[in-house]
Enzyme design. Structure first.
Site, PDB file in Angstrom:
ATOM      1  CB  SER A 201      -0.950   0.014   1.204  1.00 12.17           C
ATOM      2  OG  SER A 201      -0.261   0.283   2.408  1.00 12.17           O
ATOM      3  CD  GLU A 202       2.990   3.801   3.636  1.00 15.44           C
ATOM      4  OE1 GLU A 202       3.771   4.747   3.422  1.00 15.44           O
ATOM      5  OE2 GLU A 202       1.831   3.976   4.063  1.00 15.44           O
ATOM      6  CB  VAL A 203       5.246   0.561  -2.946  1.00 14.72           C
ATOM      7  CG1 VAL A 203       5.774   0.715  -4.365  1.00 14.72           C
ATOM      8  CG2 VAL A 203       6.393   0.198  -2.000  1.00 14.72           C
TER       9      VAL A 203
END
Length: 275
Positions: free
Chosen positions: A34-36
């Site tokens: 999700s962060e990427v």
């Protein structure tokens, strides 16, 4: 002082809380994905991609074992494809060397491909609930709006100790969710508060850019594995002319293709390309 600021962020964060599918998960890999994805893409668009990607590649080992073409196919539409390749390389390293798990320290996370300070701090906070300096655009927006209302050009060097000092030892996850949700809200209602940051750069226009040509070439090769170099050049040229731009000169085409091969997007066999 800090206390009033912290209180305000917590209150606003509670009012504006967004229940996103990757929140409150203890799976560091799911959080990392999700962060990427969120690095360059808006929350509303990431939802469906994240769900589909996690369905296809539910674990680090699954992503490590997948073909590059399958991974890129799932990434189509998110843009910045090299993020997908770095994520896959990270999965390969963790699968081979760490039994399919991500490390649990900031330093070890940052040693992996494509994981910078903010991404590492995000994984630490959201997956492990550990403190760190998670300085991304929404977080920056809150600090600028609340603490630097009358200043232009505030550098991250100035913000860093404040972000560090306000992050609690015991519930970094909830604290950063509050900052993110309040920051996203401020961006929607205040005339671009992050523009006052010394780090704000206008996103380079995508239309007609090298980045767009790269994306189109990746799309063409994914759609037609084994496509020949001349055919590929003609298709890109037609794509540009259809958009009302001039065609692509041979030097530009050759240089972009060489980059895509060097970065691992394409495999070249003779005059044919495969993703």
């Amino acid at each position: 002082g800090h206390m009033a600021f912290v209180e305000r962020v917590r209150t606003q964060g509670a009012l504006l809380y967004r229940d996103l599918p990757w929140r409150n998960l203890d799976d560091p890999y799911a959080v990392l994905v999700s962060e990427v994805m969120l690095q360059q893409t808006q929350v509303v668009r990431v939802g469906k991609y994240w769900n589909r990607f996690m369905g296809m590649f539910p674990t680090i080992d699954a992503l490590a074992a997948a073909s590059t073409a399958d991974v890129l196919a799932q990434w189509q539409g998110l843009g910045y494809n090299r993020r997908a390749l770095a994520l896959k390389r990270t999965a390969e390293v963790c699968s081979a060397e760490r039994g399919g798990t991500l490390p649990a320290t900031n330093e070890e996370l940052q040693a992996l491909p494509g994981i910078g300070p903010a991404t590492a701090a995000g994984v630490m906070a959201f997956a492990y609930n550990r403190p760190g300096v998670y300085l991304e655009t929404n977080v920056r927006t809150v600090f600028l709006h609340e603490l630097f209302a009358d200043r232009e050009k505030v550098s991250d060097r100035e913000l860093w100790p404040l972000v560090e000092a306000t992050c609690p030892e015991d519930d970094a996850r909830a604290w950063y969710y509050a900052l993110l949700d309040y920051g996203a809200h401020l961006k929607a209602v205040v005339a671009n508060p992050s523009r006052r940051s010394a780090h704000h750069t206008r996103q380079s226009t995508f239309e007609g850019s090298r980045r767009q040509k790269r994306a189109e070439l990746v799309r063409l090769v994914l759609a037609e594995p084994g496509i020949g170099i001349d055919e590929l050049a003609e298709r890109l040229d037609a794509f540009e002319r259809d958009a009302g731009r001039k065609g692509v000169d041979a030097a530009t085409f050759t240089s972009i293709v060489a980059d895509l091969v060097a970065e691992g997007f394409f495999r070249r066999e003779g005059d044919a390309f495969f993703a």
